[in-house]
Design a protein around this motif. Structure first.
Motif, PDB file in Angstrom:
ATOM      1  N   VAL A  42      80.970 101.794  41.177  1.00  0.00           N
ATOM      2  CA  VAL A  42      81.762 102.285  42.314  1.00  0.00           C
ATOM      3  C   VAL A  42      82.490 101.125  42.992  1.00  0.00           C
ATOM      4  N   THR A  43      81.801  99.992  43.164  1.00  0.00           N
ATOM      5  CA  THR A  43      82.411  98.822  43.799  1.00  0.00           C
ATOM      6  C   THR A  43      83.597  98.311  42.977  1.00  0.00           C
ATOM      7  N   GLN A  44      83.433  98.268  41.643  1.00  0.00           N
ATOM      8  CA  GLN A  44      84.522  97.809  40.777  1.00  0.00           C
ATOM      9  C   GLN A  44      85.725  98.743  40.857  1.00  0.00           C
ATOM     10  N   GLU A  58      78.283 107.193  50.307  1.00  0.00           N
ATOM     11  CA  GLU A  58      78.170 108.610  49.954  1.00  0.00           C
ATOM     12  C   GLU A  58      78.506 108.828  48.477  1.00  0.00           C
ATOM     13  N   GLN A  59      79.528 108.110  47.968  1.00  0.00           N
ATOM     14  CA  GLN A  59      79.885 108.218  46.549  1.00  0.00           C
ATOM     15  C   GLN A  59      78.737 107.738  45.665  1.00  0.00           C
ATOM     16  N   ILE A  60      78.146 106.625  46.055  1.00  0.00           N
ATOM     17  CA  ILE A  60      77.032 106.086  45.270  1.00  0.00           C
ATOM     18  C   ILE A  60      75.861 107.065  45.268  1.00  0.00           C
ATOM     19  N   ALA A  65      72.552 111.037  42.359  1.00  0.00           N
ATOM     20  CA  ALA A  65      71.979 112.385  42.252  1.00  0.00           C
ATOM     21  C   ALA A  65      72.447 113.044  40.965  1.00  0.00           C
ATOM     22  N   LEU A  66      73.701 112.797  40.569  1.00  0.00           N
ATOM     23  CA  LEU A  66      74.237 113.381  39.344  1.00  0.00           C
ATOM     24  C   LEU A  66      73.481 112.876  38.117  1.00  0.00           C
ATOM     25  N   TYR A  67      73.157 111.578  38.122  1.00  0.00           N
ATOM     26  CA  TYR A  67      72.456 110.980  36.981  1.00  0.00           C
ATOM     27  C   TYR A  67      70.939 111.069  37.117  1.00  0.00           C
ATOM     28  N   GLY A  68      70.446 111.598  38.208  1.00  0.00           N
ATOM     29  CA  GLY A  68      69.013 111.716  38.419  1.00  0.00           C
ATOM     30  C   GLY A  68      68.346 110.418  38.808  1.00  0.00           C
ATOM     31  N   LEU A  69      69.127 109.426  39.250  1.00  0.00           N
ATOM     32  CA  LEU A  69      68.579 108.122  39.615  1.00  0.00           C
ATOM     33  C   LEU A  69      68.020 108.103  41.035  1.00  0.00           C
TER      34      LEU A  69
END
Length: 338
Positions: A42-44, A58-60, A65-69
């Motif tokens: 996201v930072t890149q 919020e994006q992170i 949550a999408l990847y289950g991390l």
């Protein structure tokens, strides 16, 4: 020869245990680092786009949550094992929403083509040369092949790649400098021109692996051939008046092939990662290049997927060789009933 069911079941149980252990280690090792692949990605993206960092957290959080991390480690592990069994390797973090399995499919055939061909050719050529050099009745001029082969086997493949690139690609311009095919051509596997162009691009990286590998196969085969030449069954075959070629192929060579075949199975299993540096040197679009890129960008899912295929390859190769042992060497028999 009939293979007992009990033996197959035992080997399959061992295969499953190896795959589970390797998959667990594969999952845990990347988790030991403090790096956060989602936050880095996201930072890149924000930095490259010159956008504001407002809402970055919020994006992170949504991507985790999408990847289950965002779940506890044990839940991540159970989800990982469940998805791996189903060959559901999720999506690449760096190339979302591209599935990991699609990335592997795009790259694996390039690696299997040149690394697989180079490995098998090196095995056949090196084994035959080593067997002949270790056989006292073989032509003596073959002894002069060992010093250069030994020298090549001591050189790392990526160093030899640099030498070949400089002299054969840059200076002599006999081969392309890099890539898997010419960018001026359309990808068309039905076109002979495109197929030849792919083969032409693969020749130099394959040659670098071939030269490095032949010496190792020849040295190991020569050592084993020397140990069997004075064996009782060789003496008995000579006493029966069998021809030299028959003794060499049916008695000496066959009884020294077992360790070579085992090594070949392991080498075939390592095809996926064995040429990572060579592929990088040539800019070759293989699975090794993909793995190197995934490690550099810390793309969890791509690393998981490629390593999983590597483990499956090694485990299956070992399983098949176990079943082939009694066929290659009659002195070995399957134990257990079934």
């Amino acid at each position: 020869m009939r293979i007992p069911i009990g033996y197959i079941l035992r080997r399959m149980g061992f295969l499953v245990a190896v795959l589970w252990t390797a998959a667990t280690i594969n999952f845990l090792i990347p988790k030991l680092t403090p790096r956060d692949p989602v936050a880095e990605w996201v930072t890149q993206k924000i930095a490259s786009a010159g956008a504001s960092s407002v809402g970055m957290d919020e994006q992170i959080a949504s991507l985790k949550a999408l990847y289950g991390l965002d779940k506890p480690l044990w839940q991540q592990y159970l989800t990982y094992i469940y998805n791996t069994v189903q060959f559901n390797l999720s999506f690449s973090i760096q190339n979302y929403p591209k599935p990991v399995i699609e990335i592997i499919q795009e790259s694996i055939w390039w690696t299997l083509g040149f690394v697989g061909t180079a490995t098998i050719l090196a095995f056949v050529i090196g084994t035959v040369i080593g067997a002949l050099v270790g056989w006292s009745r073989a032509p003596k001029f073959l002894q002069f092949l060992m010093p250069p082969l030994t020298m090549f086997s001591a050189v790392p493949a990526f160093i030899l790649s640099l030498i070949l690139i400089y002299y054969l690609a840059f200076k002599a311009q006999l081969f392309p400098l890099r890539g898997g095919y010419s960018r001026t051509l359309l990808v068309d596997w039905h076109s002979l021109d495109f197929i030849w162009d792919v083969v032409h691009h693969a020749m130099l990286p394959a040659l670098s692996l071939l030269l490095v590998s032949i010496g190792g196969w020849a040295l190991s085969m020569r050592a084993m051939m020397v140990t069997v030449e004075g064996a009782d069954y060789i003496t008995f075959a000579e006493a029966k008046g069998l021809k030299g070629a028959t003794i060499f192929f049916r008695y000496a060579l066959r009884n020294t092939l077992l360790p070579q075949v085992t090594s070949l199975a392991m080498q075939l299993g390592f095809i996926v990662s064995g040429a990572t540096l060579v592929e990088t040197m040539f800019g070759y679009p293989g699975i090794g290049t993909r793995l190197g890129g995934a490690i550099a960008s810390f793309d969890y899912n791509v690393i998981y997927g490629i390593i999983f295929f590597l483990v499956v390859g090694i485990a299956l190769a070992t399983f098949i060789v176990d079943l082939m042992y009694p066929i290659l060497d009659p002195r070995i028999s399957y134990s257990g009933g079934g």
